[in-house]
Design an enzyme around this catalytic site. Structure first.
Site, mmCIF file in Angstrom:
data_model
loop_
_atom_site.group_PDB
_atom_site.id
_atom_site.type_symbol
_atom_site.label_atom_id
_atom_site.label_comp_id
_atom_site.label_asym_id
_atom_site.label_seq_id
_atom_site.Cartn_x
_atom_site.Cartn_y
_atom_site.Cartn_z
ATOM 1 N N GLU A 142 0.925 -1.188 0.143
ATOM 2 C CA GLU A 142 -0.213 0.025 -0.037
ATOM 3 C C GLU A 142 0.809 1.238 0.098
ATOM 4 O O GLU A 142 0.797 1.853 0.918
ATOM 5 C CB GLU A 142 -0.882 0.005 1.219
ATOM 6 C CG GLU A 142 -1.992 -0.926 1.162
ATOM 7 C CD GLU A 142 -2.985 -0.977 2.308
ATOM 8 O OE1 GLU A 142 -4.030 -1.499 2.140
ATOM 9 O OE2 GLU A 142 -2.638 -0.396 3.335
ATOM 10 N N CYS A 153 12.054 15.962 3.301
ATOM 11 C CA CYS A 153 13.573 16.099 3.800
ATOM 12 C C CYS A 153 14.701 16.523 2.893
ATOM 13 O O CYS A 153 14.134 16.806 1.729
ATOM 14 C CB CYS A 153 13.792 14.580 4.059
ATOM 15 S SG CYS A 153 14.215 13.415 2.659
ATOM 16 N N GLU A 302 -6.393 -7.955 -1.122
ATOM 17 C CA GLU A 302 -6.914 -8.142 0.437
ATOM 18 C C GLU A 302 -8.559 -7.813 0.319
ATOM 19 O O GLU A 302 -8.844 -6.666 0.252
ATOM 20 C CB GLU A 302 -6.282 -6.797 1.498
ATOM 21 C CG GLU A 302 -4.761 -7.198 1.660
ATOM 22 C CD GLU A 302 -4.252 -5.956 2.498
ATOM 23 O OE1 GLU A 302 -5.009 -5.307 3.073
ATOM 24 O OE2 GLU A 302 -2.955 -5.759 2.514
#
Length: 662
Positions: A142, A153, A302
């Protein structure tokens, strides 16, 4: 057909594995996903690999006829790696480092993490290269969940500047495209370019859009690092990743490109309410979005098998409900169903996320329902294998346009996807199949193409749409279409920009509609309302179909159609009430000759057809909590039961029928 479950043998004693494999075999399970979160178990310390436990689990499953989809475990970097290299942790827009303790705690652009990714993926690929029981790789888990697509960053700063150099070439072109003369934001050189960390107020919308594009491309690039390794070492094994339906932080068309097929994670109960439309149509749309990213069938990696929950729990699945959602998945193009999860875990964040078995591992009602479906799919799987959904209608979903509206929604609370849902619901309620496609996809095979919210277009998209309509296609778009350039700047030409000739109208003026105001509209003899936005339309070559009936815009056009080449282009200058959309699309689909399913059904019954050559399979799904009827207008056979059907048929709540034309 593959029918499986996500299994975590590392969570249970080894003497339980044989019991689990036996129960799976009895339920018709023939595939499992393994190891996608097991990095610390596979590499307990740097360079010290231990595949023995996983080898044993795969061997036990193999003896019960069960194949394996093997996950690369990069979604959960182990603690030893974070301790050695805390710089891989992502950074939020305030400059704060997100710490260890959950999952997805890494930056896609961190060069150190990429090296460790290469090492673990290479080790796994080399170890399982010749293992015939491993049939597929599942990359990470996912991508982007928990709002982890975007990082701020210093590595992202560096990579973003390189991405911009490749996109614009020179700093002058970037300044022009972004309009940085506004508020003295002009950049002298590449070193001075920023990323959109939190500022005093809003950032430049072109900067924000490009950072969303860059962040999405960073995920695609990181996935490609793993794909390249797996392709080289194990070229005979397929590769997939589990997508998340309507998730919008990653351009799924790009993410899907390098994969053999896509999978997605389907948890309909998370959307559950008493409204039929809100549940089944939303999940149907998600399936169609997933089928559209590669324009081919998909897996559900899923599939919900019990109540969901982390800190809080969702409700229990009612008898036959799990089976209903499974068959909806198959109806929309799923070639494999893999449940999450086999057994509810007794520890960790997902203690309340239930599986087929509860925490005690004892088979009960949900297991028996899984077993029922397993036996049914053994019976019909070969028949439906290779069949596809064939749609005459397409709806364009553009991630770039969705991001543009996310940055500047025009009105508080407006969501791009809500407008797509509004139009999709019309087709869903009439059992008309729909493909959800990219604006750059080939449109020639469709009788009707809709593009709600197409605020930005470029030359390629414009030409694609114009050629489609010129050659006889029917196109419908909505307010703000063509208002912006592809760099998220407003067009300096008249509104509609490059779409103006196609649509045959001018936009005199426009406005949001406040929540406490109402604007009446008429379409022939039909009265409705408008909300969110209104365009005041002046027809040039277009014909007026609907008008406003309020205030100074009374009598002005709200809906138009323009003849362009051999086709027609419709424009809707607001968000109309559902009854106006119904009348409009009744007209449009009728003129296009859009066919509907050969079954007449009550509201709340979904009927979807999969086709294989001359064979047709009608999936009939009763989402009502009461008995409901369909009318079968020719003799068909229910391939689940062998029963021949004709005339009026009653379906019990949550009942499923799979009918064949022969």
């Amino acid at each position: 057909m593959f029918y499986g479950v996500d299994y975590y043998p590392e969570h249970w004693p080894e003497d339980r594995w044989e019991i689990d494999a036996h129960l799976m075999e009895e339920a018709g399970i023939n595939v499992v996903r393994l190891a996608e979160f097991a990095w610390a178990k596979l590499e307990p310390d740097e360079g010290l690999y231990d595949f023995s436990w996983l080898d044993k689990a795969i061997s036990i499953l193999s003896r019960h006829g069960i194949k394996v989809v093997l996950g690369t475990p990069t979604a959960a970097p182990p603690k030893w790696l974070i301790d050695k290299h805390p710089e891989i942790l992502p950074v939020d827009e305030d400059g704060h480092v997100k710490g260890f303790g959950s999952r997805r705690h890494y930056c896609y652009n961190n060069p150190v993490y990429r090296q460790y990714t290469k090492k673990i993926v290479t080790a796994m690929a080399e170890h399982y290269e010749s293992n015939p029981d491993v049939i597929c790789w599942h990359i990470d888990n996912e991508f982007g969940c928990h709002d982890t697509t975007v990082c701020y960053c210093d590595n992202c700063m560096k990579e973003f500047k390189e991405w911009l150099k490749e996109r614009y070439g020179t700093i002058d072109k970037l300044n022009e495209s972004w309009g940085t003369v506004f508020w003295s934001q002009t950049y002298k050189d590449w070193d001075s370019v920023i990323i959109p960390r939190r500022a005093v107020t809003s950032h430049n919308p072109s900067l924000l859009l490009d950072y969303k594009r860059f962040s999405s491309d960073s995920v695609v690039k990181y996935q490609k690092v793993q794909i390249d390794i797996l392709r080289e070492i194990t070229p005979d094994k397929k590769i997939t990743h589990n997508f998340m339906g309507l998730f919008n932080q990653i351009d799924y068309y790009k993410l899907a490109k390098d994969l053999d097929f896509i999978s997605w994670d389907n948890y309909p109960i998370n959307h559950f309410s008493d409204s039929i439309d809100q549940i089944s149509s939303s999940i149907a749309l998600s399936h169609d979005v997933m089928r559209g990213v590669k324009k081919k069938n998909f897996w559900v990696m899923e599939q919900q098998s019990g109540p969901t929950g982390w800190e809080e729990m969702g409700r229990q699945l009612k008898p036959s409900e799990m089976r209903l959602w499974v068959y909806q998945s198959i109806a929309h193009g799923a070639d494999a169903i893999v449940y999450f999860r086999w057994r509810a875990c007794t520890f960790g964040t997902e203690e309340y996320w239930h599986g087929i078995l509860d925490h005690d591992g004892i088979p009960r009602r949900r297991y028996n329902e899984v077993k029922q479906v397993g036996h049914e799919l053994r019976k019909i799987g070969a028949m439906i294998e290779g069949s596809e959904v064939k749609a005459e209608v397409a709806i364009i979903r553009s991630f770039d346009n969705e991001w543009a509206f996310e940055i500047q929604p025009h009105k508080r609370g407006f969501r791009y996807m809500e407008q797509i849902k509004k139009y999709y619901k019309y087709f869903y309620s009439r059992n008309i199949p729909v493909d959800i496609i990219s604006p750059e996809d080939d449109l020639s095979g469709y009788k009707l193409v809709l593009a709600p919210g197409l605020i930005m277009v470029n030359e390629k998209i414009t030409d694609n749409i114009k050629n489609y309509v010129r050659d006889g296609g029917t196109f419908l778009t909505t307010w703000r279409a063509g208002a912006k350039r592809w760099d998220n700047r407003m067009n300096d030409q008249s509104l509609l920009g490059p779409l103006k000739e196609l649509l045959g109208i001018d936009i005199e003026e426009y406005s949001v509609i406040p929540d406490d105001e109402s604007i009446d509209v008429v379409f022939g003899d039909n009265k409705g309302t408008a909300n969110t936005w209104y365009d005041v339309i002046s027809p040039v070559t277009a014909k007026v179909l609907g008008e406003y009936k309020a205030d100074y815009i009374s009598g002005k056009a709200v809906i138009t159609v323009n003849k362009y080449g051999r086709g027609n282009a419709y424009y809707v200058g607001t968000i109309p009430s559902d009854n106006i959309i119904k009348v409009l699309l009744d007209k449009v689909t009728g003129e296009c000759g859009i066919s509907v399913a050969g079954l007449k059904s009550n509201e709340g019954i979904e009927v979807l057809r999969r086709i294989k050559g001359a064979d047709e399979f009608y999936f009939v799904l009763n989402f009502n909590r009461k008995p409901s009827t369909i009318i079968v207008n020719k003799q068909m056979v229910d391939i689940l039961t062998g029963e021949y059907l004709n005339g009026e048929i009653t379906l019990e709540p949550f009942e499923v029928r799979v009918l064949s034309n022969r």
